[in-house]
Design a protein around this motif. Structure first.
Motif, PDB file in Angstrom:
ATOM      1  N   MET A   1       1.073  -1.572   0.175  1.00  0.00           N
ATOM      2  CA  MET A   1       0.058   0.189   0.005  1.00  0.00           C
ATOM      3  C   MET A   1       0.924   1.040  -0.528  1.00  0.00           C
ATOM      4  SD  MET A   1      -3.446   0.001   1.977  1.00  0.00           S
ATOM      5  CE  MET A   1      -3.723  -1.694   2.952  1.00  0.00           C
ATOM      6  N   SER A   2       2.305   1.030   0.224  1.00  0.00           N
ATOM      7  CA  SER A   2       2.927   2.539   0.765  1.00  0.00           C
ATOM      8  C   SER A   2       3.113   3.216  -0.991  1.00  0.00           C
ATOM      9  CB  SER A   2       3.791   1.533   1.013  1.00  0.00           C
ATOM     10  OG  SER A   2       4.995   1.602   0.144  1.00  0.00           O
ATOM     11  N   ALA A   3       3.282   2.701  -2.155  1.00  0.00           N
ATOM     12  CA  ALA A   3       3.004   3.284  -3.564  1.00  0.00           C
ATOM     13  C   ALA A   3       1.875   4.242  -4.059  1.00  0.00           C
ATOM     14  CB  ALA A   3       3.642   2.347  -4.654  1.00  0.00           C
ATOM     15  N   LEU A   4       0.468   3.828  -3.156  1.00  0.00           N
ATOM     16  CA  LEU A   4      -0.554   4.224  -3.582  1.00  0.00           C
ATOM     17  C   LEU A   4      -0.818   5.844  -2.646  1.00  0.00           C
ATOM     18  CD1 LEU A   4      -2.745   1.284  -2.861  1.00  0.00           C
ATOM     19  CD2 LEU A   4      -2.003   2.306  -4.940  1.00  0.00           C
ATOM     20  N   GLY A   5      -1.881   6.240  -3.454  1.00  0.00           N
ATOM     21  CA  GLY A   5      -1.860   7.500  -2.944  1.00  0.00           C
ATOM     22  C   GLY A   5      -3.004   8.018  -1.929  1.00  0.00           C
ATOM     23  N   GLU A   6      -3.146   9.159  -1.125  1.00  0.00           N
ATOM     24  CA  GLU A   6      -4.092   8.467   0.249  1.00  0.00           C
ATOM     25  C   GLU A   6      -5.228   8.110  -0.066  1.00  0.00           C
ATOM     26  OE1 GLU A   6      -5.451  11.231   3.027  1.00  0.00           O
ATOM     27  OE2 GLU A   6      -3.944  12.202   1.785  1.00  0.00           O
ATOM     28  N   ARG A   7      -6.058   8.408  -0.980  1.00  0.00           N
ATOM     29  CA  ARG A   7      -7.716   8.167  -1.700  1.00  0.00           C
ATOM     30  C   ARG A   7      -7.071   5.971  -1.900  1.00  0.00           C
ATOM     31  NH1 ARG A   7     -10.583  11.112  -5.650  1.00  0.00           N
ATOM     32  NH2 ARG A   7     -10.171  13.264  -3.734  1.00  0.00           N
ATOM     33  N   GLU A   8      -6.443   5.728  -3.353  1.00  0.00           N
ATOM     34  CA  GLU A   8      -6.360   4.186  -3.087  1.00  0.00           C
ATOM     35  C   GLU A   8      -5.784   3.994  -2.373  1.00  0.00           C
ATOM     36  OE1 GLU A   8      -4.696   7.159  -4.700  1.00  0.00           O
ATOM     37  OE2 GLU A   8      -5.269   7.221  -7.099  1.00  0.00           O
ATOM     38  N   ARG A   9      -5.300   4.404  -1.032  1.00  0.00           N
ATOM     39  CA  ARG A   9      -4.320   3.914  -0.180  1.00  0.00           C
ATOM     40  C   ARG A   9      -5.845   2.953   0.954  1.00  0.00           C
ATOM     41  NH1 ARG A   9      -0.060   6.656   1.929  1.00  0.00           N
ATOM     42  NH2 ARG A   9      -1.415   8.154   2.522  1.00  0.00           N
ATOM     43  N   GLU A  10      -6.803   4.169   0.931  1.00  0.00           N
ATOM     44  CA  GLU A  10      -8.098   4.202   1.950  1.00  0.00           C
ATOM     45  C   GLU A  10      -8.837   3.148   1.073  1.00  0.00           C
ATOM     46  OE1 GLU A  10      -9.861   4.245   4.669  1.00  0.00           O
ATOM     47  OE2 GLU A  10      -8.363   5.125   5.421  1.00  0.00           O
ATOM     48  N   ALA A  11      -8.709   2.884  -0.011  1.00  0.00           N
ATOM     49  CA  ALA A  11      -9.168   2.325  -0.557  1.00  0.00           C
ATOM     50  C   ALA A  11      -9.379   0.505  -0.683  1.00  0.00           C
ATOM     51  CB  ALA A  11     -10.496   2.792  -2.342  1.00  0.00           C
ATOM     52  N   ALA A  12      -8.329   0.758  -0.812  1.00  0.00           N
ATOM     53  CA  ALA A  12      -7.786  -0.959  -0.134  1.00  0.00           C
ATOM     54  C   ALA A  12      -6.970  -1.206   0.378  1.00  0.00           C
ATOM     55  CB  ALA A  12      -6.136  -1.364  -1.104  1.00  0.00           C
ATOM     56  N   TRP A  13      -7.639  -0.383   2.045  1.00  0.00           N
ATOM     57  CA  TRP A  13      -7.254  -1.082   3.369  1.00  0.00           C
ATOM     58  C   TRP A  13      -8.919  -1.084   4.003  1.00  0.00           C
ATOM     59  CZ3 TRP A  13      -5.344  -1.876   7.293  1.00  0.00           C
ATOM     60  CH2 TRP A  13      -5.612  -1.935   8.710  1.00  0.00           C
TER      61      TRP A  13
END
Length: 47
Positions: free
Chosen positions: A1-13
């Motif tokens: 998840m470290s390579a994702l932007g904030e919005r994408e990271r939240e969705a992945a989480w």
């Protein structure tokens, strides 16, 4: 998840949380402990 932007990271989480909630935990079969490690950022080292 470290390579994702904030919005994408939240969705992945949220997807990870949903998958973990849906996964069955059978107390009759080992392992009796399950962990999930998520790296938020490349330089994040602790809580």
């Amino acid at each position: 998840m470290s390579a994702l932007g904030e919005r994408e990271r939240e969705a992945a989480w949220q997807r990870l949380l949903d998958e973990e909630r849906a996964r069955r935990f059978d107390l009759a079969k080992p392992p009796l402990l399950r962990q999930l490690l998520v790296r938020w950022a490349p330089d994040a080292t602790g809580c």
